[in-house]
Write a protein that holds these residues in place. Structure first.
Motif, PDB file in Angstrom:
ATOM      1  N   VAL A  64       0.825  -1.222   0.000  1.00 47.22           N
ATOM      2  CA  VAL A  64       0.000   0.000   0.000  1.00 47.22           C
ATOM      3  C   VAL A  64       0.854   1.265   0.000  1.00 47.22           C
ATOM      4  O   VAL A  64       0.379   2.356   0.307  1.00 47.22           O
ATOM      5  N   GLY A  65       2.141   1.111  -0.325  1.00 50.53           N
ATOM      6  CA  GLY A  65       2.979   2.284  -0.540  1.00 50.53           C
ATOM      7  C   GLY A  65       3.754   2.772   0.677  1.00 50.53           C
ATOM      8  O   GLY A  65       4.450   3.787   0.607  1.00 50.53           O
ATOM      9  N   PHE A  66       3.694   2.025   1.794  1.00 53.77           N
ATOM     10  CA  PHE A  66       4.367   2.514   3.006  1.00 53.77           C
ATOM     11  C   PHE A  66       5.871   2.724   2.782  1.00 53.77           C
ATOM     12  O   PHE A  66       6.395   3.820   3.012  1.00 53.77           O
ATOM     13  N   THR A  83       7.775   1.944  -8.460  1.00 50.19           N
ATOM     14  CA  THR A  83       7.452   0.845  -7.560  1.00 50.19           C
ATOM     15  C   THR A  83       6.422  -0.066  -8.209  1.00 50.19           C
ATOM     16  O   THR A  83       5.479   0.411  -8.852  1.00 50.19           O
ATOM     17  N   ILE A  84       6.656  -1.380  -8.093  1.00 46.77           N
ATOM     18  CA  ILE A  84       5.854  -2.369  -8.846  1.00 46.77           C
ATOM     19  C   ILE A  84       4.921  -3.144  -7.918  1.00 46.77           C
ATOM     20  O   ILE A  84       5.353  -3.646  -6.880  1.00 46.77           O
ATOM     21  N   GLU A  85       3.666  -3.249  -8.333  1.00 47.93           N
ATOM     22  CA  GLU A  85       2.694  -4.053  -7.563  1.00 47.93           C
ATOM     23  C   GLU A  85       1.725  -4.713  -8.528  1.00 47.93           C
ATOM     24  O   GLU A  85       1.285  -4.085  -9.494  1.00 47.93           O
ATOM     25  N   LYS A  89      -6.151  -5.279  -5.588  1.00 47.93           N
ATOM     26  CA  LYS A  89      -6.813  -4.665  -4.430  1.00 47.93           C
ATOM     27  C   LYS A  89      -5.943  -3.581  -3.772  1.00 47.93           C
ATOM     28  O   LYS A  89      -6.456  -2.626  -3.203  1.00 47.93           O
ATOM     29  N   ARG A  90      -4.629  -3.780  -3.844  1.00 49.07           N
ATOM     30  CA  ARG A  90      -3.730  -2.847  -3.142  1.00 49.07           C
ATOM     31  C   ARG A  90      -3.403  -1.600  -3.970  1.00 49.07           C
ATOM     32  O   ARG A  90      -3.000  -0.573  -3.406  1.00 49.07           O
ATOM     33  N   ILE A  91      -3.551  -1.704  -5.304  1.00 48.99           N
ATOM     34  CA  ILE A  91      -3.098  -0.616  -6.176  1.00 48.99           C
ATOM     35  C   ILE A  91      -3.829   0.714  -5.903  1.00 48.99           C
ATOM     36  O   ILE A  91      -3.165   1.737  -5.690  1.00 48.99           O
ATOM     37  N   MET A 130      14.124  -4.868  -3.025  1.00 49.01           N
ATOM     38  CA  MET A 130      13.421  -6.104  -3.400  1.00 49.01           C
ATOM     39  C   MET A 130      12.574  -6.544  -2.226  1.00 49.01           C
ATOM     40  O   MET A 130      13.109  -6.942  -1.183  1.00 49.01           O
ATOM     41  N   ASP A 131      11.254  -6.449  -2.387  1.00 50.14           N
ATOM     42  CA  ASP A 131      10.376  -6.781  -1.250  1.00 50.14           C
ATOM     43  C   ASP A 131       9.061  -7.360  -1.762  1.00 50.14           C
ATOM     44  O   ASP A 131       7.982  -6.948  -1.340  1.00 50.14           O
ATOM     45  N   ALA A 132       9.157  -8.340  -2.681  1.00 52.26           N
ATOM     46  CA  ALA A 132       7.926  -8.956  -3.213  1.00 52.26           C
ATOM     47  C   ALA A 132       7.904 -10.436  -2.830  1.00 52.26           C
ATOM     48  O   ALA A 132       8.313 -10.778  -1.717  1.00 52.26           O
TER      49      ALA A 132
HETATM   50  C1  LIG Z   1       5.928  -7.445   1.599  1.00 51.03           C
HETATM   51  S1  LIG Z   1       4.796  -6.668   0.529  1.00 51.03           S
HETATM   52  C2  LIG Z   1       5.584  -5.143   0.150  1.00 51.03           C
HETATM   53  C3  LIG Z   1       5.621  -4.208   1.315  1.00 51.03           C
HETATM   54  C4  LIG Z   1       6.111  -2.819   0.986  1.00 51.03           C
HETATM   55  N1  LIG Z   1       7.418  -2.838   0.371  1.00 51.03           N
HETATM   56  C5  LIG Z   1       6.169  -1.985   2.255  1.00 51.03           C
HETATM   57  O1  LIG Z   1       7.031  -2.286   3.106  1.00 51.03           O
HETATM   58  O2  LIG Z   1       5.368  -1.050   2.402  1.00 51.03           O
HETATM   59  C6  LIG Z   1       5.038  -7.547  -0.969  1.00 51.03           C
HETATM   60  C7  LIG Z   1       4.147  -7.097  -2.115  1.00 51.03           C
HETATM   61  O3  LIG Z   1       4.651  -7.666  -3.315  1.00 51.03           O
HETATM   62  C8  LIG Z   1       3.553  -7.932  -4.150  1.00 51.03           C
HETATM   63  N2  LIG Z   1       3.953  -8.948  -5.132  1.00 51.03           N
HETATM   64  C9  LIG Z   1       4.184 -10.265  -4.926  1.00 51.03           C
HETATM   65  N3  LIG Z   1       4.522 -10.870  -6.073  1.00 51.03           N
HETATM   66  C10 LIG Z   1       4.521  -9.925  -7.031  1.00 51.03           C
HETATM   67  C11 LIG Z   1       4.786  -9.933  -8.427  1.00 51.03           C
HETATM   68  N4  LIG Z   1       5.131 -11.050  -9.058  1.00 51.03           N
HETATM   69  N5  LIG Z   1       4.680  -8.785  -9.095  1.00 51.03           N
HETATM   70  C12 LIG Z   1       4.352  -7.616  -8.463  1.00 51.03           C
HETATM   71  N6  LIG Z   1       4.077  -7.547  -7.143  1.00 51.03           N
HETATM   72  C13 LIG Z   1       4.159  -8.679  -6.441  1.00 51.03           C
HETATM   73  C14 LIG Z   1       2.475  -8.445  -3.197  1.00 51.03           C
HETATM   74  O4  LIG Z   1       1.185  -8.308  -3.768  1.00 51.03           O
HETATM   75  C15 LIG Z   1       2.692  -7.566  -1.977  1.00 51.03           C
HETATM   76  O5  LIG Z   1       1.807  -6.473  -1.950  1.00 51.03           O
END
Ligand SMILES: C[S@@+](CC[C@H](N)C(=O)[O-])C[C@H]1O[C@@H](n2cnc3c(N)ncnc32)[C@H](O)[C@@H]1O
Length: 213
Positions: A64-66, A83-85, A89-91, A130-132
């Motif tokens: 959610v962009g935090f 930033t990629i998502e 629902k979260r976009i 990298m956080d996906a």
């Molecule tokens: C841990 S959360 C990110 C938290 C964010 N960086 C923060 O700290 O505010 C991981 C996100 O990556 C997204 N995600 C997972 N796989 C993905 C993919 N293949 N492509 C794009 N987004 C993806 C998930 O939907 C999720 O919202």
């Protein structure tokens, strides 16, 4: 938890509050069970950005962009964040949060699958966060290295899998085994790729900090 709980509580007790908008978004995210970076990673990220002073940042995993808003508060003026998502629902929530924080001009939300979007981007980026999906880090790796400029930093979060990473594959719950083997492969690759220098730091859920030589 990979670090003793009392130690984590002690370190957290020293943390200062974030800006009011970040505090609000963090509590909304925690209430809605949206995974966002932990306090320890927040501080780590702030310090790294102040050292590195990037001009272009790529984040893989917006939620959610935090963390994007947090990074935008610690990057130099004029820096931009892509930033990629992919989670529909979260976009809109992330977009609304960028608006609330007044960050629409410096943060671009790229909607879709991370690997596909990364393939379509051109570098150089100075900093990649990298956080996906953890099991996919190894697939993102070639694109991340391609997109990083010389001296660029790659910070990968949640690499120690809440401690499971040191266990044998068979001691790990069946549903976590794919992540376990792919994360081990990712860490091995980060440490053995000659283009990078990497340090694995047991902070939060484990971070890998790499620099492109
Ligand atoms: C841990 S959360 C990110 C938290 C964010 N960086 C923060 O700290 O505010 C991981 C996100 O990556 C997204 N995600 C997972 N796989 C993905 C993919 N293949 N492509 C794009 N987004 C993806 C998930 O939907 C999720 O919202």
């Amino acid at each position: 938890m990979i670090v003793e709980e009392r130690m984590v509580s002690f370190i957290r007790s020293l943390e200062q509050e974030n800006t009011p908008i970040l505090e609000e978004i963090e509590s909304e995210a925690l209430k809605d069970k949206v995974p966002i970076i932990r306090k320890e990673m927040q501080s780590f990220l702030k310090v790294l950005l102040l050292i590195k002073k990037p001009a272009r940042i790529l984040e893989v995993g917006t939620a959610v962009g935090f963390s994007a808003i947090l990074m935008s508060e610690y990057m130099p003026k004029g820096c931009i964040i892509d930033t990629i998502e992919k989670y529909e629902k979260r976009i809109p929530i992330a977009r609304e949060n960028f608006r609330r924080a007044g960050k629409e001009d410096c943060i671009s939300l790229l909607k879709g699958d991370a690997l596909e979007i990364m393939r379509s981007l051109s570098g150089p980026y100075d900093f990649i966060f990298m956080d996906a999906a953890k099991a996919q880090y190894i697939s993102y790796f070639p694109e991340a290295v391609r997109l990083l400029g010389k001296g660029g930093v790659l910070l990968s979060d949640n690499v120690l899998q809440d401690g499971d990473i040191i266990e044998s594959r068979f001691a790990v719950e069946r549903r976590n085994r794919t992540i376990h083997s792919r994360m081990r492969e990712y860490l091995y690759t980060l440490k053995h790729d000659e283009r990078l220098e990497t340090s694995i730091v047991p902070i939060g859920d484990g971070a890998a900090l790499s620099i492109k030589k």
